[in-house]
Design a protein around this motif. Structure first.
Motif, short mmCIF file in Angstrom:
data_model
loop_
_atom_site.label_atom_id
_atom_site.label_comp_id
_atom_site.label_asym_id
_atom_site.label_seq_id
_atom_site.Cartn_x
_atom_site.Cartn_y
_atom_site.Cartn_z
N THR A 298 42.07 38.89 38.17
CA THR A 298 41.20 38.78 38.87
C THR A 298 40.21 37.83 39.15
N TYR A 299 39.69 37.32 37.66
CA TYR A 299 38.76 36.12 37.65
C TYR A 299 39.39 35.01 38.49
N ASP A 300 40.67 34.68 38.47
CA ASP A 300 41.32 33.53 39.09
C ASP A 300 41.24 33.98 40.59
N GLY A 301 41.28 34.97 41.11
CA GLY A 301 41.08 35.27 42.71
C GLY A 301 39.35 35.05 42.75
N LEU A 302 38.51 35.54 41.89
CA LEU A 302 36.99 35.64 42.29
C LEU A 302 36.56 34.26 42.29
N VAL A 303 36.93 33.22 41.59
CA VAL A 303 36.23 32.03 41.61
C VAL A 303 36.65 31.18 42.97
N ALA A 304 37.53 31.70 43.60
CA ALA A 304 38.01 30.98 44.80
C ALA A 304 37.67 31.75 46.08
N THR A 305 36.40 32.47 45.84
CA THR A 305 35.94 33.14 47.13
C THR A 305 34.60 32.74 47.43
N PRO A 306 34.15 32.85 48.74
CA PRO A 306 32.86 32.57 49.25
C PRO A 306 31.75 33.15 48.61
N VAL A 457 36.82 54.40 36.79
CA VAL A 457 36.85 53.26 36.46
C VAL A 457 38.17 52.45 37.18
N MET A 458 39.33 53.18 37.35
CA MET A 458 40.34 52.64 38.22
C MET A 458 39.83 52.29 39.63
N VAL A 459 39.05 53.46 40.22
CA VAL A 459 38.49 52.93 41.58
C VAL A 459 37.65 51.81 41.58
N PHE A 460 36.83 51.66 40.49
CA PHE A 460 36.11 50.48 40.53
C PHE A 460 36.96 49.14 40.53
N TYR A 461 38.10 49.40 39.65
CA TYR A 461 39.00 47.91 39.41
C TYR A 461 39.74 48.00 40.90
N THR A 462 40.00 49.04 41.63
CA THR A 462 40.71 48.92 42.80
C THR A 462 39.84 48.09 43.77
N MET A 463 38.44 48.55 44.06
CA MET A 463 37.62 48.09 44.84
C MET A 463 37.20 46.68 44.70
N THR A 464 37.39 46.32 43.35
CA THR A 464 37.04 44.76 42.82
C THR A 464 38.09 44.02 43.31
N SER A 465 39.54 44.51 43.41
CA SER A 465 40.67 43.71 43.62
C SER A 465 40.70 43.56 45.11
N LEU A 466 40.36 44.56 45.84
CA LEU A 466 40.32 44.61 47.61
C LEU A 466 39.21 43.65 47.87
N LEU A 467 38.20 43.88 47.30
CA LEU A 467 36.79 42.77 47.71
C LEU A 467 37.72 41.32 47.56
N ILE A 468 38.15 40.99 46.47
CA ILE A 468 38.62 39.64 46.09
C ILE A 468 39.55 39.37 47.29
N VAL A 469 40.94 40.28 47.37
CA VAL A 469 41.81 39.87 48.28
C VAL A 469 41.48 39.77 49.78
N SER A 470 40.30 40.36 50.01
CA SER A 470 39.85 40.40 51.55
C SER A 470 39.04 39.10 51.87
N ARG A 471 38.85 38.30 51.01
CA ARG A 471 37.98 37.03 51.02
C ARG A 471 38.87 35.88 51.15
N PRO A 472 38.64 34.91 52.29
CA PRO A 472 39.36 33.60 52.53
C PRO A 472 39.04 32.83 51.18
N TYR A 473 40.11 31.98 50.84
CA TYR A 473 40.02 31.22 49.90
C TYR A 473 38.92 29.90 50.25
N VAL A 474 38.24 29.59 49.19
CA VAL A 474 37.56 28.34 49.27
C VAL A 474 37.48 27.59 47.99
N ALA A 475 37.41 26.28 47.79
CA ALA A 475 37.56 25.58 46.73
C ALA A 475 36.46 25.93 45.67
N PRO A 476 36.66 26.27 44.51
CA PRO A 476 35.63 26.52 43.57
C PRO A 476 34.73 25.41 43.61
#
Length: 479
Positions: A298-306, A457-476
Motif C-alpha cells: 500500500t505504501y509503495d503505491g501511496l507515495v506515487a500518487t498526486p 477494518v477490512m472495509v478500511f483496507y479495501t477503500m484505502t487500496s481502491l483509493l490508491i489504485v484509482s490515482r494516476p502515477y506521479v514521481a515521488p
C-alpha cells in the motif's frame, strides 16, 4: 487445548420465528449483494501503479471517487453478511478439507534445476548490474529484480505455489557453508523480519535502486553478505524462518496458493484454504509481519500518487525535513494498520464473549489479511509486468548488448483487472476470517459477532487500496 466460552443468553422467539427471519435475511442479503456486485461491474476500470521502473502512463478514474470507494467497501461488507448467514459448518469443512495429491515426475531433477537457476540469477543480477549497460531499461540486473522477480515471480507464489525454498540462491549456497548454530534469542521472535521488510521497502522508495544498476548490484551484494553471514552464525533454517524478510514474504504468500507442499507431497487445494492453518502465524511478531506485508505494498503505491505529492510538498514547505518524511510516513502507516487490526481483535473478543486470549485470536485471524495483500500485489504489479515483459525477454537473450526496450501498450479494459483483484482478495479475506471464526467458536452468533470490527477494518483496507489504485502515477517528490 479446551475452548471455554461464557454462557450465551437464550434467543428470543421460537425456532419457527428464527427460521423465518433467517430466510428473510438471506433473501435480502442476496439481493443486496447482487446490487452491489452489479455496481462494481458498472463502475469501470482503475489503474494499478507500476512500481519500481515507473513505466505505466498516468490515467484518471472515469467515475466519481466516492461511488468507486463506496462500491468496493459495500462489496466487502455485503459479502461478510452473506457468508455469515448463508453458510454452515459442514460446507466450510467441505471447502477447506478438499485436497488432491499430485505426482511430480523427476522431482529431484527439477529441484536441482531450480537451485541452479536461482544461483545463476543472483550472479547475473550482480555481474550485469556492475558491468552491464547503465540504462535501467537495458540492464538485465534491474529488469530481473523488479520485473522478473518482485513483480512476475512474486505473483506465482500466491497464484500457483511457493517455489522460493527451491529457487532461493542464498539457501542453496548456505548448504555448502559451515554453521556455528548459535542459539537464536527467542525474545526476538520474528521482529527482525518485520524490521527488515519495512527497511527494504523504505530503501526501495527513497533510493534510485531502479534507475542505477550499479547501486542495485551493490545492495544485492551487501544483502548476500549479510544473509550468508547470518546462515553461518544461526544456521540456514533459523535464518530463513525467523530473520530473512524475503523468505517470510513468499512463505506467507504461498499459503494463499492452490498448490502446497504437505507431508512430502504436492497437493492441490482450493485457493485461500491454506490460510486457516492454525500454525501458519505462531507469534505476535508474525501477525505484525502479515500486517506489515499488507501495508508496504500500500505504501509503495501511496507515495506515487498526486495526493501524497501535494501533502509532501505542503509539509516540506511548512518546515518538515524531507529526509524524515518517508520513514515517518512508513512507520506511521504501519502503526495505523497494525493498531486498527489489534483494536479489531480486542473488540471481536469482547463481542464474542470468549475466554480465548486476544493473542490467540490475532494469530488465527491475521492470515486472512494475506489474501488482501496478494490481491493488491496483483493490482499493483500485473500491468507493470505485462508492459515490460518484452524488454525483460530482450535483455535475457543478450545481457550485455540488449535490443532497444519494447513496452506493450495495454488496452483500456485491462485496467479493470486491478479493481477485480483488489475486490477478489478482500472477498477471500472475508471468507477465511468467517471460516476461522466458525472453527474457534461453537455458536453461530458468537462467531459472527467476533468478526464485526475486523470486517470494518477490512472495509478500511479495501477503500484505502481502491483509493490508491484509482490515482494516476506521479514521481515521488524529494527523493
Amino acid at each position: 487445548m479446551t475452548r471455554r466460552t461464557r454462557p450465551r443468553h437464550p434467543s428470543r422467539g421460537g425456532p419457527r420465528s428464527r427460521s423465518r427471519a433467517e430466510r428473510a435475511l438471506r433473501g435480502g442479503l442476496a439481493a443486496a449483494f447482487s446490487l452491489v456486485l452489479g455496481g462494481v461491474l458498472l463502475v469501470g476500470p482503475a489503474l494499478a501503479h507500476g512500481g519500481s521502473l515507473r513505466s505505466a502512463p498516468a490515467r484518471s478514474l472515469s467515475v466519481p471517487l466516492w461511488l468507486f470507494l463506496a462500491t468496493g467497501g459495500g462489496v466487502v461488507g455485503a459479502s461478510f453478511l452473506l457468508a455469515s448467514f448463508v453458510t454452515d459448518r459442514a460446507f466450510i469443512r467441505l471447502v477447506h478439507g478438499w485436497r488432491r495429491v499430485l505426482s511430480l515426475p523427476a522431482a529431484d531433477l527439477l529441484v536441482g534445476v531450480g537451485n541452479a537457476v536461482g544461483v545463476l540469477g543472483l550472479l547475473a543480477v550482480i555481474g550485469v548490474g556492475l558491468f552491464g549497460p547503465a540504462a535501467p531499461l537495458s540492464n538485465l540486473g534491474v529488469l530481473v529484480v523488479w520485473v522478473g522477480w518482485w513483480a512476475g515471480y512474486a505473483m506465482t507464489t500466491y497464484l500457483v505455489g511457493n517455489t522460493w525454498p527451491v529457487l532461493n540462491p542464498w539457501r542453496t549456497v548456505a548448504r555448502y557453508l559451515p554453521s556455528l548454530d548459535r542459539p537464536y534469542p527467542e525474545r526476538f521472535e520474528s521482529w527482525p523480519a518485520v524490521v527488515g521488510l519495512l527497511g527494504l521497502v523504505w530503501l526501495e522508495v527513497v533510493s534510485p535502486l531502479a534507475d542505477e544498476p550499479r547501486l542495485l548490484a551493490v545492495v544485492v551484494l551487501a544483502y548476500t553478505v549479510v544473509t550468508l553471514s547470518g546462515c553461518v552464525v544461526l544456521g540456514a533454517d533459523t535464518w530463513f524462518e525467523r530473520v530473512d524478510p524475503v523468505s517470510r514474504v513468499f512463505h506467507y504468500y504461498g499459503a494463499v496458493a492452490p498448490l502446497s507442499h504437505e507431508d512430502g507431497t504436492i497437493r492441490l487445494r482450493i485457493p485461500g484454504t491454506g490460510l486457516d492453518d492454525p500454525d501458519l502465524v505462531a507469534t505476535r511478531s508474525e501477525a505484525a509481519f502479515v500486517v506489515a506485508l499488507l501495508w508496504v505494498t500500500t505504501y509503495d503505491g501511496l507515495v506515487a500518487t498526486p495526493p501524497w505529492r501535494d501533502l509532501a510538498t505542503a509539509l516540506v514547505g511548512a518546515g518538515a525535513p524531507p529526509v524524515l518524511l518517508y520513514p515517518v510516513a512508513l512507520l506511521a502507516g504501519f502503526g495505523l494498520f497494525y493498531g486498527a487490526f489489534v483494536l479489531a481483535i480486542r473488540s471481536g473478543r469482547r463481542r464474542a464473549e470468549t475466554y480465548l486470549p486476544a493473542s490467540t485470536l490475532a494469530r488465527r485471524f491475521a492470515p486472512s489479511l494475506l489474501a488482501i495483500a496478494a490481491g493488491y500485489h496483483v493490482a499493483h504489479y500485473l500491468g507493470y509486468f505485462v508492459e515490460l515483459s518484452p524488454t525483460l525477454f530482450g535483455a535475457l537473450t543478450s545481457p550485455l548488448s540488449p535490443p532497444s526496450p519494447i513496452a506493450i501498450v495495454l488496452p483500456t479494459w485491462f485496467q479493470g483487472i486491478a479493481l477485480g483483484f483488489v475486490i477478489l482478495g478482500h472477498l477471500l479475506a472475508i471468507w477465511v476470517a468467517h471460516a476461522t471464526s466458525f472453527e474457534l467458536f461453537p455458536g453461530r452468533i458468537q462467531a459472527v459477532r467476533s468478526q464485526y470490527a475486523l470486517t470494518l477494518v477490512m472495509v478500511f483496507y479495501t477503500m484505502t487500496s481502491l483509493l490508491i489504485v484509482s490515482r494516476p502515477y506521479v514521481a515521488p517528490p524529494f527523493i
